[in-house]
Design an enzyme around this catalytic site. Sequence first.
Site, PDB file in Angstrom:
ATOM      1  N   GLY A 164       3.372   3.411   2.919  1.00 21.10           N
ATOM      2  CA  GLY A 164       4.764   3.715   2.614  1.00 21.10           C
ATOM      3  C   GLY A 164       5.460   2.719   1.713  1.00 21.10           C
ATOM      4  O   GLY A 164       6.680   2.796   1.536  1.00 21.10           O
ATOM      5  N   ASP A 218       9.328   4.800  -7.316  1.00 19.03           N
ATOM      6  CA  ASP A 218      10.025   4.961  -6.037  1.00 19.03           C
ATOM      7  C   ASP A 218      11.290   4.102  -5.995  1.00 19.03           C
ATOM      8  O   ASP A 218      12.348   4.546  -5.523  1.00 19.03           O
ATOM      9  CB  ASP A 218       9.117   4.567  -4.870  1.00 19.03           C
ATOM     10  CG  ASP A 218       7.957   5.516  -4.678  1.00 19.03           C
ATOM     11  OD1 ASP A 218       8.074   6.691  -5.075  1.00 19.03           O
ATOM     12  OD2 ASP A 218       6.924   5.087  -4.141  1.00 19.03           O
ATOM     13  N   SER A 274       0.837  -1.194   0.000  1.00 15.22           N
ATOM     14  CA  SER A 274       0.000   0.000   0.000  1.00 15.22           C
ATOM     15  C   SER A 274       0.871   1.243   0.000  1.00 15.22           C
ATOM     16  O   SER A 274       1.781   1.371   0.820  1.00 15.22           O
ATOM     17  CB  SER A 274      -0.912   0.004   1.238  1.00 15.22           C
ATOM     18  OG  SER A 274      -1.516   1.267   1.408  1.00 15.22           O
ATOM     19  N   LYS A 275       0.591   2.142  -0.941  1.00 13.31           N
ATOM     20  CA  LYS A 275       1.304   3.422  -0.965  1.00 13.31           C
ATOM     21  C   LYS A 275       1.046   4.180   0.330  1.00 13.31           C
ATOM     22  O   LYS A 275       1.934   4.857   0.861  1.00 13.31           O
ATOM     23  CB  LYS A 275       0.831   4.242  -2.168  1.00 13.31           C
ATOM     24  CG  LYS A 275       1.555   5.562  -2.358  1.00 13.31           C
ATOM     25  CD  LYS A 275       2.957   5.379  -2.873  1.00 13.31           C
ATOM     26  CE  LYS A 275       3.578   6.700  -3.289  1.00 13.31           C
ATOM     27  NZ  LYS A 275       4.974   6.534  -3.719  1.00 13.31           N
ATOM     28  N   ARG A 276      -0.177   4.057   0.830  1.00 17.16           N
ATOM     29  CA  ARG A 276      -0.551   4.752   2.071  1.00 17.16           C
ATOM     30  C   ARG A 276       0.304   4.296   3.242  1.00 17.16           C
ATOM     31  O   ARG A 276       0.573   5.069   4.170  1.00 17.16           O
ATOM     32  CB  ARG A 276      -2.041   4.504   2.357  1.00 17.16           C
ATOM     33  CG  ARG A 276      -2.583   5.196   3.580  1.00 17.16           C
ATOM     34  CD  ARG A 276      -4.097   5.025   3.672  1.00 17.16           C
ATOM     35  NE  ARG A 276      -4.474   3.622   3.558  1.00 17.16           N
ATOM     36  CZ  ARG A 276      -4.437   2.762   4.587  1.00 17.16           C
ATOM     37  NH1 ARG A 276      -4.040   3.177   5.777  1.00 17.16           N
ATOM     38  NH2 ARG A 276      -4.834   1.514   4.421  1.00 17.16           N
TER      39      ARG A 276
END
Length: 483
Positions: free
Chosen positions: A257, A263, A253-255
Amino acid sequence: MKRVRTRFAPSPTGYMHVGNLRTALYAYLLARSNDGDFLLRIEDTDQDREVVGALDVIYNTLRVTGLTYDEGPGVGGAYGPYIQSQRLDIYLKYALELIDRHGAYYCFCSKERLDQLRLMQEASRLPPKYDGHCRSLPKEEVAARLSSGEPYVVRQRIPDGGTTAFEDVVFGRIVAPNDALDDNVLLKSDGMPTYNFANVVDDHLMEISHVLRGTEYLSSAPKYNLLYNSFGWDIPIYVHCPPVMRDSSKKLSKRLGDPSFEDLLAEGYLKDAILNYIALLGWSPGGEREMFSLEELVEAFSLDGISKSPSIFDVAKLRWLNGEYIRAQAYSTFEELLKPWLDRAVTRTDVNKALLTELIHTRCERMSDVIEQLDFVDNLPDYPVELYSNAKMKTDSATALTALRAVHSALGGLSEWNKDALHDTLGALASEMGVKNSVVLWPLRVAVSGKSFTPGGGIELSAALGKEETLARILIGISKLEA
């Protein structure tokens, strides 16, 4: 045998996460390993959630990774357009045809009625599901309401009772009771199709032979099959891939991290290493081999290697694999790859960057490691004198002070400044002092770097820093020890 045609169909509603890229990679590998076609289709019908710049990320990721598509935006093809928002007339045509085939119906329920229905179901602890209020409206009433311009959606007509089954390459035969399926919206009131409808229509019209996607779509597959059956279309081969997890209980999940492909590139991972690692998240080529180029993955790929079990995204494993890729590079290629990172890490111009590159080559697992490993080059950090005391090196503050004074004197008279000259001079100095080389070299390493762990020892670092800077840093070390 039907020609293999696969598609990657991302939605520009978020970032390009690792799971998305793995889906694209598997679809690409399946097409290429069968001399088939790989398509890109942009599913942008949920425009309220579209993220600015997400389309550019999709295009750039496929370009950078080398996952070239045979048909799609910017490339064209016989089955376009390949952007769903440009295909609205097609969806309307097939929605009306589906109504005629009794596979769908007009629904005039207002948002207020649907909200009230949902609240009643929640209060009764019933699963949220449309109650079929408009399923059996008389044709005359439907025609009148349409003529008056009343807003409507088109809903799928799920059969009453019975079951719907489908075959999946990974999970085998799955059977779902029709009563558990909802009469989902296929065409929204603004004319936009939902994913559940558009992907079926497009996969058929684009002659997709294999549909690769995540296991989150397993529960929807029966509804897709009912649509195929209603139209009398052939059903593609389903390949549902298990999720990529951050740990045993949470998806990436990007949320939280977790990194996207971009990235990972920004952290200094090589694109080839990232692709190689992602390929092995849920797929096994058999055997112990772990390093594959994209061309070798095409040769090795087969659907029977896909696992049913979720895969854990192991950053440590990716770092190891990336380090192997770095060391496998031709040195000239490594120099070129490292240069922008080295220029960020070292801005001064009076140091030997070629020598620093040589020191880093076998000591980094990511290109970005150079920033931390060489953070002492531009400016010597304020380090504690305790670093000079090292039991393994047989040094303490007193022996380090004696050594640095002797080193400063010996190196001050050098006319040549290179690794060989420094090695010979400091080796002779240790013999003259009657001590092991480490008693001389450890204090030198600390003095020139202010660190106990460096890429290379005192000789290599001194050669890279140059005579003037090395002698100046030795004097700082002497001052610290005298104090």
